[in-house]
Design a protein around this motif. Sequence first.
Motif, PDB file in Angstrom:
ATOM      1  N   ALA A 146      17.958  41.192  26.434  1.00  0.00           N
ATOM      2  CA  ALA A 146      18.523  42.166  27.378  1.00  0.00           C
ATOM      3  C   ALA A 146      19.635  42.981  26.719  1.00  0.00           C
ATOM      4  CB  ALA A 146      19.054  41.447  28.615  1.00  0.00           C
ATOM      5  N   ASN A 147      20.422  42.355  25.852  1.00  0.00           N
ATOM      6  CA  ASN A 147      21.468  43.079  25.141  1.00  0.00           C
ATOM      7  C   ASN A 147      20.869  44.103  24.179  1.00  0.00           C
ATOM      8  OD1 ASN A 147      23.345  41.526  26.489  1.00  0.00           O
ATOM      9  ND2 ASN A 147      23.594  40.086  24.810  1.00  0.00           N
ATOM     10  N   ALA A 148      19.796  43.709  23.505  1.00  0.00           N
ATOM     11  CA  ALA A 148      19.121  44.630  22.589  1.00  0.00           C
ATOM     12  C   ALA A 148      18.514  45.795  23.360  1.00  0.00           C
ATOM     13  CB  ALA A 148      18.051  43.887  21.799  1.00  0.00           C
ATOM     14  N   ASP A 149      17.927  45.516  24.532  1.00  0.00           N
ATOM     15  CA  ASP A 149      17.365  46.589  25.365  1.00  0.00           C
ATOM     16  C   ASP A 149      18.446  47.570  25.787  1.00  0.00           C
ATOM     17  OD1 ASP A 149      14.728  45.718  25.270  1.00  0.00           O
ATOM     18  OD2 ASP A 149      14.975  44.385  27.004  1.00  0.00           O
ATOM     19  N   GLY A 150      19.629  47.066  26.124  1.00  0.00           N
ATOM     20  CA  GLY A 150      20.722  47.938  26.547  1.00  0.00           C
ATOM     21  C   GLY A 150      21.167  48.886  25.449  1.00  0.00           C
ATOM     22  N   LEU A 151      21.321  48.386  24.220  1.00  0.00           N
ATOM     23  CA  LEU A 151      21.721  49.245  23.107  1.00  0.00           C
ATOM     24  C   LEU A 151      20.616  50.236  22.759  1.00  0.00           C
ATOM     25  CD1 LEU A 151      23.736  50.076  20.938  1.00  0.00           C
ATOM     26  CD2 LEU A 151      22.831  48.248  19.496  1.00  0.00           C
ATOM     27  N   ALA A 152      19.375  49.778  22.792  1.00  0.00           N
ATOM     28  CA  ALA A 152      18.253  50.679  22.504  1.00  0.00           C
ATOM     29  C   ALA A 152      18.200  51.812  23.523  1.00  0.00           C
ATOM     30  CB  ALA A 152      16.938  49.904  22.487  1.00  0.00           C
ATOM     31  N   GLN A 153      18.462  51.508  24.773  1.00  0.00           N
ATOM     32  CA  GLN A 153      18.466  52.548  25.813  1.00  0.00           C
ATOM     33  C   GLN A 153      19.601  53.542  25.584  1.00  0.00           C
ATOM     34  OE1 GLN A 153      16.044  53.015  27.977  1.00  0.00           O
ATOM     35  NE2 GLN A 153      17.091  54.880  28.603  1.00  0.00           N
ATOM     36  N   GLN A 154      20.761  53.064  25.173  1.00  0.00           N
ATOM     37  CA  GLN A 154      21.881  53.966  24.857  1.00  0.00           C
ATOM     38  C   GLN A 154      21.502  54.921  23.730  1.00  0.00           C
ATOM     39  OE1 GLN A 154      25.286  51.630  23.824  1.00  0.00           O
ATOM     40  NE2 GLN A 154      25.813  51.132  25.945  1.00  0.00           N
ATOM     41  N   LEU A 155      20.835  54.394  22.716  1.00  0.00           N
ATOM     42  CA  LEU A 155      20.422  55.240  21.589  1.00  0.00           C
ATOM     43  C   LEU A 155      19.372  56.256  22.021  1.00  0.00           C
ATOM     44  CD1 LEU A 155      20.271  52.553  18.763  1.00  0.00           C
ATOM     45  CD2 LEU A 155      21.846  54.475  18.892  1.00  0.00           C
ATOM     46  N   SER A 178      19.030  57.558  25.005  1.00  0.00           N
ATOM     47  CA  SER A 178      19.696  58.587  25.799  1.00  0.00           C
ATOM     48  C   SER A 178      20.522  59.524  24.917  1.00  0.00           C
ATOM     49  CB  SER A 178      20.571  57.966  26.888  1.00  0.00           C
ATOM     50  OG  SER A 178      21.616  57.222  26.302  1.00  0.00           O
ATOM     51  N   ALA A 179      20.902  59.089  23.719  1.00  0.00           N
ATOM     52  CA  ALA A 179      21.621  59.938  22.775  1.00  0.00           C
ATOM     53  C   ALA A 179      20.661  60.755  21.917  1.00  0.00           C
ATOM     54  CB  ALA A 179      22.521  59.095  21.885  1.00  0.00           C
ATOM     55  N   GLY A 180      19.349  60.550  22.081  1.00  0.00           N
ATOM     56  CA  GLY A 180      18.368  61.355  21.365  1.00  0.00           C
ATOM     57  C   GLY A 180      17.734  60.695  20.163  1.00  0.00           C
ATOM     58  N   TYR A 181      17.939  59.427  19.963  1.00  0.00           N
ATOM     59  CA  TYR A 181      17.348  58.719  18.834  1.00  0.00           C
ATOM     60  C   TYR A 181      16.116  57.959  19.284  1.00  0.00           C
ATOM     61  CZ  TYR A 181      21.855  59.645  16.679  1.00  0.00           C
ATOM     62  OH  TYR A 181      22.975  60.257  16.202  1.00  0.00           O
ATOM     63  N   ALA A 182      15.146  57.805  18.380  1.00  0.00           N
ATOM     64  CA  ALA A 182      13.929  57.049  18.673  1.00  0.00           C
ATOM     65  C   ALA A 182      14.159  55.591  18.298  1.00  0.00           C
ATOM     66  CB  ALA A 182      12.750  57.637  17.904  1.00  0.00           C
ATOM     67  N   SER A 183      14.936  54.893  19.088  1.00  0.00           N
ATOM     68  CA  SER A 183      15.277  53.510  18.764  1.00  0.00           C
ATOM     69  C   SER A 183      14.115  52.573  19.058  1.00  0.00           C
ATOM     70  CB  SER A 183      16.512  53.078  19.550  1.00  0.00           C
ATOM     71  OG  SER A 183      16.224  53.063  20.921  1.00  0.00           O
TER      72      SER A 183
END
Length: 163
Positions: free
Chosen positions: A102-111, A113-118
């Motif tokens: 869940a923590n990894a999903d949260g950071l990936a979602q932040q990236l 939303s910033a425009g990166y293909a995480s």
Amino acid sequence: MKKYMVLGAGLCMALALTSCGTKESAYRKAYEKAQSQDAMLSQQNTPEETTVVAPVVTRPATETTVVDNVDNVSVRQEKTQMIDGTGLKNFSVVVGSFTVRANADGLAQQLRSAGYASQIVYSGNRNMYRVVASTYDDKASAVRSRNEFRSKYPDAWLLFNQQ
């Protein structure tokens, strides 16, 4: 009886005060020892043995060349499996590692939303979910991307994908 106790206490105090005093002979011995050590040091340092050091001449730098040596950048190798994303290329920039998905999903979602293909990959050997911010075929591009991500994610590192 009281008289003897007072007399004994007075005698003890007199002995205690007279035995604590320092002796002039002790000071004299310390002074003589210090003088003899100074004399020995002055005999050892003769002018013939003195070394002369040349002065340092400073010169201004006229040109500075910065070389980015990509070969010296460390790369971690791990066998991973894709959890969320389109797929990894040879070199990936990892900006976060978590034991809880869940923590990894949260950071990936932040990236995202910033425009990166995480993407999220799982490293079974270390039991860690890795958040990949970007992935590249060549090491030089991955190093440049990692250096850019380090402004916001100072612990960003490179992952070599072992398939």
